[in-house]
Enzyme design. Structure first.
Site, PDB file in Angstrom:
ATOM      1  N   ARG A 102     -20.037 -57.243  -0.789  1.00  0.00           N
ATOM      2  CA  ARG A 102     -20.520 -55.796   0.022  1.00  0.00           C
ATOM      3  C   ARG A 102     -21.208 -56.401   1.255  1.00  0.00           C
ATOM      4  NH1 ARG A 102     -23.989 -51.919  -2.972  1.00  0.00           N
ATOM      5  NH2 ARG A 102     -22.275 -51.774  -4.333  1.00  0.00           N
ATOM      6  N   HIS A 147     -24.814 -57.568  -4.076  1.00  0.00           N
ATOM      7  CA  HIS A 147     -23.433 -57.783  -3.590  1.00  0.00           C
ATOM      8  C   HIS A 147     -23.110 -58.544  -2.428  1.00  0.00           C
ATOM      9  CE1 HIS A 147     -21.161 -54.971  -6.827  1.00  0.00           C
ATOM     10  NE2 HIS A 147     -22.397 -54.390  -6.700  1.00  0.00           N
ATOM     11  N   ASP A 154     -18.813 -54.980  -9.732  1.00  0.00           N
ATOM     12  CA  ASP A 154     -18.875 -53.826 -10.514  1.00  0.00           C
ATOM     13  C   ASP A 154     -17.515 -53.584 -11.009  1.00  0.00           C
ATOM     14  OD1 ASP A 154     -21.439 -53.222  -9.426  1.00  0.00           O
ATOM     15  OD2 ASP A 154     -20.726 -51.830  -7.737  1.00  0.00           O
ATOM     16  N   GLU A 232     -27.329 -50.077 -14.596  1.00  0.00           N
ATOM     17  CA  GLU A 232     -25.712 -49.803 -14.404  1.00  0.00           C
ATOM     18  C   GLU A 232     -24.929 -50.698 -15.376  1.00  0.00           C
ATOM     19  OE1 GLU A 232     -26.565 -48.762  -9.693  1.00  0.00           O
ATOM     20  OE2 GLU A 232     -25.336 -50.911 -10.188  1.00  0.00           O
ATOM     21  N   HIS A 235     -22.283 -53.301 -13.677  1.00  0.00           N
ATOM     22  CA  HIS A 235     -22.720 -54.080 -12.446  1.00  0.00           C
ATOM     23  C   HIS A 235     -23.155 -55.653 -13.302  1.00  0.00           C
ATOM     24  CE1 HIS A 235     -25.540 -54.795  -8.658  1.00  0.00           C
ATOM     25  NE2 HIS A 235     -25.703 -55.822  -9.695  1.00  0.00           N
TER      26      HIS A 235
END
Length: 253
Positions: A102, A147, A154, A232, A235
């Site tokens: 990301r 990320h 994910d 999460e 994740h």
């Protein structure tokens, strides 16, 4: 075979020393930073649904930095994920990936979105019990993301025999109710990017089947060197990530 029986008979999920990763290097890609690869070239069998490259996400539009729906990862993370896929495939299971590397500009886009007033149409689908203005304060959105280091992913589980060529599925009206499974994905108790306590990996108020699925995913990922994130279920980060202190910002294209 029931999922309970599968868990009992699945020796690959017994945690222990991971098999050493392959050392073959991928061909260089001029669009990537050194040390990064496209997961599709390393593990083409893994299904991809890059949510932030489209509008099916909590901001309701493509996110800055995602010019293409590609899953980019550090080479060690991609190779480890390929091993997870190979392990799962022996049991008619596989991976569906929602996000990989990301760019920092995407993280900045999330932060700006969380701090401004605007469209609330995605609230029920992603943050039903948390006001948008508090997402940043409560830690669901942060100024830095693992990320951006290139070794965090994910993902969820799919059943290979029932999966069709993947098409993004509409999000449920309330993310706490789980996700649609017409694409072969398993019920994890909530959908992806559900900013709610029910998305915590060890949340106890879930149906038994959803808890089992989360456990299967977690054990498969840990066996190949990933660590889980408690808040999460989707994740995971490669424990031996090659860039533990670097946050990249090259565009996904």
């Amino acid at each position: 075979m029931s999922m309970c029986a599968l868990a009992r008979r699945w020796p690959l999920l017994v945690l222990g020393a991971a098999v050493p990763l392959a050392t073959a290097a991928a061909a260089p890609d001029s669009d990537l930073a050194p040390g990064f690869v496209d997961l599709a070239e390393i593990a083409p069998a893994i299904a991809i649904d890059m949510r932030y490259a489209g509008a099916l996400n909590f901001v309701g539009r493509p996110v800055r930095g995602y010019a293409a729906p590609r899953c980019l990862l550090s080479q060690p993370a991609a190779r480890a994920l390929a091993q997870v896929q190979d392990d799962l495939a022996r049991h008619d299971l596989g991976l569906l990936v929602y996000d990989c590397y990301r760019p920092q500009r995407a993280v900045d886009d999330f932060v700006a979105w969380a701090r401004e007033a605007g469209d609330e149409s995605a609230r029920a689908r992603h943050y039903p019990s948390v006001p948008r203005a508090q997402l940043f304060q409560r830690g669901y959105i942060a100024e830095r993301s693992g990320h951006s280091r290139g070794s965090t992913v994910d993902l969820t589980l799919i059943t290979l025999s029932s999966a069709r060529p993947h098409q993004p599925e509409p999000e449920p009206d309330d993310c706490r109710l789980g996700s649609h499974a017409s694409d072969g994905s398993l019920d994890m108790g909530t959908s992806f990017d559900c900013f709610d306590e029910r998305a915590h990996t060890d949340h106890t108020g879930l149906p038994r089947r959803a808890r089992l699925h989360r456990d299967l995913l977690r054990r498969a990922m840990l066996r190949r060197g990933f660590s889980a994130y408690a808040k999460e279920w989707w994740h995971f980060t490669l424990a031996a990530e090659p860039f533990p202190h670097r946050y990249f910002d090259f565009e996904v294209r």
